[in-house]
Structure formats: C-alpha cells, structure tokens
Design an enzyme around this catalytic site. Structure first.
Site, PDB file in Angstrom:
ATOM      1  N   ASP A 130      -1.287   1.396  -4.003  1.00 10.59           N
ATOM      2  CA  ASP A 130      -1.928   0.409  -4.542  1.00 10.59           C
ATOM      3  C   ASP A 130      -3.579   0.921  -4.862  1.00 10.59           C
ATOM      4  O   ASP A 130      -4.383  -0.099  -5.460  1.00 10.59           O
ATOM      5  CB  ASP A 130      -2.194  -0.488  -3.620  1.00 10.59           C
ATOM      6  CG  ASP A 130      -3.174  -0.442  -2.349  1.00 10.59           C
ATOM      7  OD1 ASP A 130      -2.968   0.792  -1.878  1.00 10.59           O
ATOM      8  OD2 ASP A 130      -3.487  -1.502  -1.698  1.00 10.59           O
ATOM      9  N   SER A 186       0.790  -1.061   0.097  1.00 14.25           N
ATOM     10  CA  SER A 186       0.004  -0.022   0.144  1.00 14.25           C
ATOM     11  C   SER A 186       0.806   1.282  -0.121  1.00 14.25           C
ATOM     12  O   SER A 186       1.441   1.480  -0.900  1.00 14.25           O
ATOM     13  CB  SER A 186      -1.127  -0.065   1.271  1.00 14.25           C
ATOM     14  OG  SER A 186      -2.077   1.052   1.073  1.00 14.25           O
TER      15      SER A 186
END
Length: 447
Positions: free
Chosen positions: A243, A102
């Site tokens: 992401d 992420s």
C-alpha cells in the site's frame, strides 16, 4: 480505553470472507461511518484501495452503505495509502478510506480511515463507529441518498504532490534506479514520479493481477530487488510495500538499507541544513546503532511502542517532525501527515545529491549493531515478564553488555509468544548464545 471489537492499531484486518472482512459487514460499516462522520456542509468521502482482487467487492459494499447514510463516495481506484491521506485533505472530504491489508498476502484485506486532516481517526471516533454498528441500518430519504463517482486523474494529482517535495533545482538525470512496487498500489505512481524527475527507471513487480500483491517482492522481500540492482548495475533500488507506506532501499552493491538507516540519513541532513526541529522518534525495535549515531550528532532520540500510530503520537507530543520504524515506515511531518514510501525515497535522493556521495558511502556513517531475536511460545499470564527474578536477569545481561548493547523482552500482541531481543557491539554468535541462555532461564522460571 474501551475494549474495541473490530478496530486494531491499524484499522480492521483479516481474511477475506471471514468476519469482519465480508461484503455485508463492509456495507454496514460504510453506513455506520457515514452516520458518525456526517456534518452538514460536506458529504464526501474518498475511497482508495490497493490491488487485491477483493478490493472491488469490498469497495462496492462500502459505497452502498455510505450512500444509504447520505454520503457520496469519491473513488480513486488503486492508490497508495498516503495518497488517500493527501487527497482527503485537498478535497476537504469528511474522511478518507483505504481498503488494504498493507504487506499481507492477497487473500487478506482490511480497512483504515483518515480524518479531514489526513490523520488516522481518533480512538473515540472509532469507538463511536463500533457503537453505531450495533444499531439497525436505516436509509436516508431518497432525495438525500449519496452516489459514487470517480476522481479523474487522482494518480496525476498525487504524482505532482510527490514531485513537489523534491527541490525544484535538482533532478535525477544521473540515476539508474530499480523500483519494486510489490505488485501493489504504487505500480502506476512510483515509476512515473522517478521518470518525470529524469531518472532511468527499471520497474519490477509493477504488474498487479489481483493475486500477486506482495508475493516474493516488495519491502518485506527484497531478494529480487537486490539481484536486479546488481544485474542492471543500477545506482540503487527502492522497494515499497503493497500500500506504499513503507520503504526499504538497496545500495549499488546490493546491501539492504532499512528504515533506521534511511531515517538517520534524512535527520542528519536536516540537522546539517539547520532545519531539524527537535529530534527523531523511533520504536522499541529501532537498532541501537541508530541511537548511537544520532547521539554523536547530538540529535535527541526517543522510542515509541511498535506501530506507526504510536510513533506519530510521540512526534506530536514532543513537537518532532521526523519519525520511523526499522520496517520502513518513515514519517516526515514537514512533507505530509503519514508514512509515505515514495516521499521518503525522494528525501534520500536529495541527501545523495547534496552530499555527492553514493548511498553506500552515506550509510557507512551508521553502524547497525548485530541483532538477535529468539521467540518461544508460552501459555498463561500476559504479565509473566513482570517478576523480580526476570528483572534481575535483565540487569545481569545489561551489565554484561556494559552500555554497548541492550536487551528487550516482550510478549507478542498477536500470539502467545515471548520475544527475547538482544543487540550489541559484539560477535553475533556471542549475542545468539546470550539470547538463548536468557530464553532458557525465562522458560525455567515459568514452569
């Protein structure tokens, strides 16, 4: 709940090369997941990743483990997390796997799973995979081994899906938009979606090299986006994270528009169109300004624990369709199954067009209260905040704030730190002093 060895609230995450983010662990994990998820009819699992250099190594290991369990991996290449949730559903795959950490730096990586419906795996399935990891790896018969193949045009499929969430009678012809893709998984998606809908697009941080993901860019670092919006005299800017499941926006004056403001605009418009089902789910960190603004519109608001997984749980429990974290995870269950930065941005454009107002004007309706966070480290018991002395201290502060603010005390989930958060409709220096006083008193009561 059992104590889980590897899976956290958002999959498994860590530094590449350190256990468990190693090729040998990923090989075993692929095999274990294959064994647990195997059903007779479908032996397909979709694998996507962000733009980290380590994604290639970990993907190869994972696909070898899956093949040993008789699963064929469908590879998408670099793709946003929400795109994998979507493709898992449309391919009727047994699961979707995303290799990503992420918003973390490039030297970290991680993995998360989606089930056949595009939702995060249940705790019980994650625990079953962990139990399977303890067993010795065995290959299926040679004729049953899986093999990997690429999904042709995964990006194109997802771009069309995003565009399909935007009203077909609208376009973005009159918009000049700066988009910051965090040198991450949306680099080939977000600019195309906006251009195909007619916008003039200036792309920044859209040149991933495997090492520059989230580096001084993206949803957690919007300085470059703010400068760029002003320099280009753009209508607004959007920042996604590595992401693609978080969104932060910037108005034409360079002001930050966070998850609380974004979810307010979307919920208010849904309410105006009489399409709001239930209310809105936020978290313990959602600004009280959001709660007060929704209250004025008589929109119910409930808080979940911090983490998009918990927001989703509360939404499902209460039948709500809109949820968000102030960090920019916006979950719109009428559009998709998980937080999706690109789809959230398109819903904000819809609000702008329907109201014929700028993002700046729309945001003036929600006044975020000044928020002060004081952290201090402590050693010892996790339940330090449970004492009567601290409860009466909190009550005292609450009466000082007189319903125009709130105080939140919590221990961090990841480090030995106590966080004191106070927000109020007051001067910032007043709140800061109050928060520091509370922190001092707690420190004294501990030692």
């Amino acid at each position: 709940m059992h104590h889980r060895k590897y899976f956290g609230t958002d999959g498994i995450r860590g530094k590449v090369g350190d256990m468990p983010i190693t090729p040998d662990f990923f090989l075993k994990l692929g095999w274990a997941a294959g064994k647990i998820l195997a059903r007779q009819d479908s032996r397909k699992i979709i694998i996507g990743k962000d733009t980290r250099i380590s994604g290639y190594m970990l993907e190869s290991a994972l696909e070898a483990g899956l093949a040993a369990a008789g699963f064929s991996a469908l590879l998408t290449g670099p793709m946003p997390t929400p795109a994998i949730a979507y493709l898992t559903r449309t391919f009727r795959a047994e699961a979707g796997i995303v290799i990503s950490a992420s918003h973390n730096p490039f030297y970290d990586n991680g993995i998360k799973f989606f089930d056949i419906n595009g939702s995060k795996l249940s705790d019980s399935l994650e625990e079953a995979i962990e139990a399977q990891l303890e067993k010795p790896l065995t290959c299926v018969e040679s004729a049953q081994l899986g093999k990997a193949r690429r999904i042709v045009d995964a990006a194109g499929r997802y771009i069309e899906f995003c565009k399909g969430t935007f009203p077909s009678e609208f376009n973005l012809k009159n918009f000049k938009i700066v988009v910051d893709c965090s040198n991450g998984a949306t680099y080939h998606i977000a600019p195309s979606v906006l251009k195909e809908l007619g916008a003039t697009v200036i792309s920044i941080a859209c040149e991933p090299n495997g090492l520059n993901i989230n580096k001084e860019c993206g949803a957690t670092n919007i300085g470059m986006l703010q400068k760029s919006v002003l320099a280009e005299q753009a209508d607004l800017g959007i920042a996604l994270d590595g992401d693609g499941d978080r969104l932060i926006m910037v108005d034409h004056l360079g002001n930050k528009v966070d998850g609380d403001q974004i979810v307010y605009l979307i919920a208010k418009e849904a309410c105006r169109q009489q399409q709001l089902k239930g209310g809105v789910v936020g978290t313990l960190m959602s600004n009280m300004g959001l709660e007060l603004a929704l209250q004025r519109l008589k929109i119910p608001f409930i808080r979940a624990k911090v983490g998009d997984r918990y927001v989703l749980e509360k939404m499902q429990k209460h039948g709500y369709r809109i949820g968000a974290e102030n960090s920019g995870h916006i979950i719109l269950l009428d559009k998709t199954t998980t937080g999706d930065g690109m789809i959230a941005a398109l819903q904000v454009f819809k609000v702008i067009i329907q109201n014929q107002m700028t993002l700046h004007e729309l945001c003036s309706e929600i006044k975020l209260l000044p928020q002060v966070l004081v952290n201090f480290s402590f050693s010892g018991n996790k339940n330090v905040l449970q004492s009567d002395a601290i409860a009466s201290l909190v009550k005292k502060v609450e009466s000082t704030l007189a319903g125009r603010g709130r105080i939140l005390l919590r221990t961090s989930g990841t480090e030995p730190v106590i966080r004191v958060m106070i927000e109020a409709d007051q001067e910032e220096h007043f709140i800061k002093t109050l928060a520091e006083e509370v922190a001092e008193k707690i420190k004294k009561s501990l030692y």
